[in-house]
Design an enzyme around this catalytic site. Structure first.
Site, PDB file in Angstrom:
ATOM      1  N   CYS A 124       0.857  -1.196   0.000  1.00  0.00           N
ATOM      2  CA  CYS A 124       0.000   0.000   0.000  1.00  0.00           C
ATOM      3  C   CYS A 124       0.883   1.234   0.000  1.00  0.00           C
ATOM      4  CB  CYS A 124      -0.889  -0.027   1.249  1.00  0.00           C
ATOM      5  SG  CYS A 124      -1.989   1.386   1.371  1.00  0.00           S
ATOM      6  N   HIS A 134      -9.180  -3.870  -1.485  1.00  0.00           N
ATOM      7  CA  HIS A 134      -8.143  -3.093  -0.799  1.00  0.00           C
ATOM      8  C   HIS A 134      -8.462  -1.591  -0.870  1.00  0.00           C
ATOM      9  CE1 HIS A 134      -3.735  -2.165   0.122  1.00  0.00           C
ATOM     10  NE2 HIS A 134      -4.225  -1.006  -0.285  1.00  0.00           N
ATOM     11  N   GLU A 135      -8.777  -1.108  -2.078  1.00  0.00           N
ATOM     12  CA  GLU A 135      -9.021   0.335  -2.243  1.00  0.00           C
ATOM     13  C   GLU A 135     -10.281   0.766  -1.493  1.00  0.00           C
ATOM     14  OE1 GLU A 135      -6.640   1.999  -3.182  1.00  0.00           O
ATOM     15  OE2 GLU A 135      -5.518   0.365  -4.105  1.00  0.00           O
ATOM     16  N   HIS A 142     -10.018   1.474   2.195  1.00  0.00           N
ATOM     17  CA  HIS A 142      -9.511   2.805   2.572  1.00  0.00           C
ATOM     18  C   HIS A 142     -10.661   3.765   2.878  1.00  0.00           C
ATOM     19  CE1 HIS A 142      -5.184   2.541   2.043  1.00  0.00           C
ATOM     20  NE2 HIS A 142      -5.323   1.966   0.864  1.00  0.00           N
TER      21      HIS A 142
END
Ligand code: NI
Length: 185
Positions: free
Chosen positions: A107, A149-150, A153
């Site tokens: 990341c 994953h994104e 955030h």
């Protein structure tokens, strides 16, 4: 063109729940997305979420090169179809099965490190595009991993918080070094 500063783990903006975008066609949203694209192109990486550039809005961008898909699924990298650079506004993810798979993640907000993270292998995601149209896609493998994953955030979650085994966390340089050594043995 603007290259934005990346927030690193420990910055409070990475811990908060980001706000929905009210108008995906607004010029400030398009400017944000263009700056995120410039930033990702400059730094390199598969994806970027708005909180990583200090903007607490539900916007992510990502792409998956064909070579990455070919490496995962076999086949000729020159023939593999990439997932082109995509911007998702207010994305929602639905897992399509309970199946999870481990994979190495890194990341931009946790520079230099990588670790093994379990993710859903198959998902459906739905979002708005910058033109206001609905994007709905099914994804598996690395494509599904990047989107999970994104989107994490946007909810204040960094990949180490998803890890089951912290012994797999390490500096990328060391992991590569010892992976090569193991390959030679
Ligand atoms: Ni990230």
């Amino acid at each position: 063109m603007a290259i934005l500063k990346i927030a690193r783990m420990g910055h409070p903006i990475l811990k908060r729940i980001s706000d929905p975008v009210t108008d995906p066609t607004a010029s400030e949203i398009h400017r944000l997305i263009n700056d995120m694209i410039d930033t990702l192109a400059d730094i390199g990486g598969a994806g970027l979420a708005a909180p990583q550039v200090h903007v607490p809005l539900r916007v992510v961008i990502f792409h998956v090169p064909g070579a990455r898909i070919a490496a995962e699924e076999g086949g000729d990298p020159r023939q593999a179809v990439s997932v082109p650079l995509t911007a998702l506004i207010n994305p929602e993810i639905t897992p399509l099965s309970d199946e999870m798979a481990d994979g190495l993640e890194a990341c931009l907000s946790v520079p230099g490190l990588a670790g093994t993270v379990p993710r859903h292998t198959r998902i459906r995601y739905r979002a708005l595009a910058p033109d206001g149209q609905v994007i709905e896609r099914e994804a598996h493998g690395f494509h599904a991993r990047v989107v999970q994953h994104e989107c994490d955030h946007l909810d204040g979650v960094l990949y180490p918080m998803r890890m089951r085994d912290m012994t797999s966390l390490g500096f990328i340089e060391e992991l590569r070094h010892f992976e090569n050594k193991e390959a030679q043995d």
